[in-house]
Design an enzyme around this catalytic site. Sequence first.
Site, short mmCIF file in Angstrom:
data_model
loop_
_atom_site.label_atom_id
_atom_site.label_comp_id
_atom_site.label_asym_id
_atom_site.label_seq_id
_atom_site.Cartn_x
_atom_site.Cartn_y
_atom_site.Cartn_z
N ASP A 334 25.61 11.14 10.79
CA ASP A 334 25.15 11.50 9.45
C ASP A 334 23.72 10.99 9.23
OD1 ASP A 334 27.97 11.18 9.72
OD2 ASP A 334 28.26 11.16 7.56
N GLU A 462 35.58 18.35 14.10
CA GLU A 462 36.61 17.39 14.50
C GLU A 462 38.01 17.98 14.52
OE1 GLU A 462 36.26 13.87 12.10
OE2 GLU A 462 34.46 13.22 13.17
N GLN A 572 34.27 21.77 10.00
CA GLN A 572 32.92 21.74 9.43
C GLN A 572 31.98 22.56 10.31
OE1 GLN A 572 33.48 17.58 10.92
NE2 GLN A 572 31.29 17.49 10.47
C1 BGC Z 1 33.13 14.13 9.61
C2 BGC Z 1 32.08 13.57 10.54
C3 BGC Z 1 31.27 12.52 9.79
C4 BGC Z 1 32.17 11.46 9.19
C5 BGC Z 1 31.40 10.47 8.34
C6 BGC Z 1 33.96 12.99 9.06
O1 BGC Z 1 34.90 13.50 8.16
O2 BGC Z 1 33.95 15.06 10.28
O3 BGC Z 1 31.23 14.60 10.98
O4 BGC Z 1 30.35 11.93 10.64
O5 BGC Z 1 33.13 12.09 8.37
O6 BGC Z 1 30.79 11.11 7.28
#
Ligand code: BGC
Length: 730
Positions: A334, A462, A572
């Site tokens: 992020d 994810e 996402q």
């Molecule tokens: C997301 C990741 C992100 C993390 C922290 C997760 O829910 O899938 O991409 O880095 O949250 O924000």
Amino acid sequence: MNKNWCVVESGYDVNNHYKNETIFAVSNGFIGSRATFEEGYDGDMDKTIEGNFINGFYESEVIKYGEKGYGFPDVSQTMLNVPNAKGFEIYINHERCNIFTGNITDYKRVLDLKRGLVTRSYIWSKNALSVYVEIEKFASMTHKNKLALRLKVKPITPCEVKVISFIESKVQNDTPRTNARIDYGPYEPVLLEVKRNRLEMIHRTKHTGFDLITHLHHSLEGEYFEEDDRIGEIFYGHEITLDKVISYHASTDEDLSKLNRKDFSYDELKQAHLSYYQDFWNHADVSIEGDDDLQIGMRFNMFHLLQATGRDGKTSVGAKGLTGEGYEGHAFWDTEMYALPFFLYTKPEIAKSLLEFRYHTLDQARDRAKVMAVDGALYPWRTINGEEASPYFPAGTAQYHINADIAFAVWRYFEVTGDMDFMKIMGTEILVETARFWFSYGDYIDTKDGKFCINGVTGPDEYTAIVNNNFYTNSLAKENLINACKSLDLLAEEERTLLQNKLDISESEPSKWLHAADNMYIGYNKEKGLYPQDDAFFDKAKWDIENTPKEKFPLLDNYHPLMIYNKQVSKQADIVLAIFLLEEKFDLETIKKHYDYYEAVTVHESSLSFCIHSILASHIGYHDQAYDYFMKSARLDLDDVHNNTHAGIHMANLAGTWMCIVNGFGGMKIKQGNLHLDPVLPEKWDAYAFTMSFKGTTFKVTVKDQVSFEYLEGPGLDVHLYGKKVRIEC
Ligand code: BGC
């Protein structure tokens, strides 16, 4: 009070209590303090999630696994709740005064985004007594160790006022959604030092052995007291104005034996703080004419993003900033893919310090690569101190794309700032070590025409784990390999030789990276005319999003991960993000086709998703969709869209809304190192404007019926507006 600059709570509503502790939190990239009520809750502390945090200050616990495998992180890193020095108790003629003990009128809390101040005030009445209470607070943007409060208690009817102000060390973490809960008091008090008007506690963490000094300076002389876990002073009067200047110093940040204690007055700190904010908004403001709620949403997001971000090169920015314990205070990708672009174009020195953090933790990344039996460096998926802290590897360590993300950010930083000093050592070392990782981890595979494949990875999505040839990962790894070579070529001969010796780079090594990049496998499905998200993505059935009952979302809370990995469904933006980042390489039709397909299989169960969809939708002329996604992102925390703002702000999304405006509606792109803008004006707005910097020139772009530029500072710049060169200069 300027309504377009203030978030206002006009009346206390217990239903918004926890959310507002996050919304009205103050922080400065080092100290973070949730907006709990300083004067307490009449003994009922259940009503609060107390939270005071120091960026980079954490405790570790042995991670308890059901089944532990080789290379799993041994210990957790949990950002700690540090001693609370904000607190006080107010007594009016011996009656405890707070918003739960009397009749409250004129309650108001204002977060002044323009000046970086929070003020809470009310009139408290009981038994014919009445007082006005006001508390103003800020985390100093110019003195990172300082948090300052001013309490005013003004009688409306004659009365005696007593204020007890203290530091409290009995604090505890309340980490949601982690298996590394630190649920004991994590400190050993090592010393209690007390001076008149000057209160100090020193603590040491039990496992990490870090020291923390909590120091409190009052503007008035009071009566010292010490009890259980509190030290403080008591003040008496008919009317009291009391300033509290709190300093936190951590051994993770500085050598405490050399500490130079310097007290500043509240007014001195405030003055400097206000100037900082003035300068920040001069370089970063985004204005929207025609929608006040959105206007506030935008400024709120930028404000919290600035507050959240470490600026000392020793710390990063947590996914929840310094406003809550969600994700244990960990920094993820992020930082580089969301927060960093905002700073790059508004406060490039902060973008640089975020990359410096990665440089300073390169050794930990090298060690991690050794553990994983690969060359170069492997950055951690989630971390505070530079070591991997992700216990669930399929949606953690396997997201190797973090390496390419950091490399991408390094190169972007160089393109936008031209900062050769940074590239000479830090930038190039990061690029080289991350490129080495890819070359070592990937393989030339016969069944893929001998192409260079990166197998067994998880991309940004994810909900699709451990796959071969994730499009995003391969595409960004390719850039990483190429940019490592380019960065070596940038160096003067002597510098290059120095670095080659330092990193032991052979003459032939860069050409191997280039060969891998040139032969990078990027899958393509001819029938569909689409790039698959990974080798197996199209071989799976689609998740039936439409017919999944509402209460079954978010999917991860309602289905075993394997059931989700088994289907075509994206949490996402994945390929859509890759296309946005490398947009130059794709024609409009390709972008549209991919957006259409992947948008339909995405459930946006990460707050990192809406903004990317908004930007790409904007570029392909899907203006309604661009606007809808933008709206979902713009007030995500203010309106608590994900129902979890109490656990902290959604840092990446805050930055994402800025990208929606500047990259999306503003059409800002970097093409061959040049700045391009293709703005569109959303139908619902009369105008919008943003200020940004590129290669040292700061300017304001206003989009109305026409686009206009206002030069603000710097050497001057050529911008490509709808493809035509325009000069911006003094
Ligand atoms: C997301 C990741 C992100 C993390 C922290 C997760 O829910 O899938 O991409 O880095 O949250 O924000």
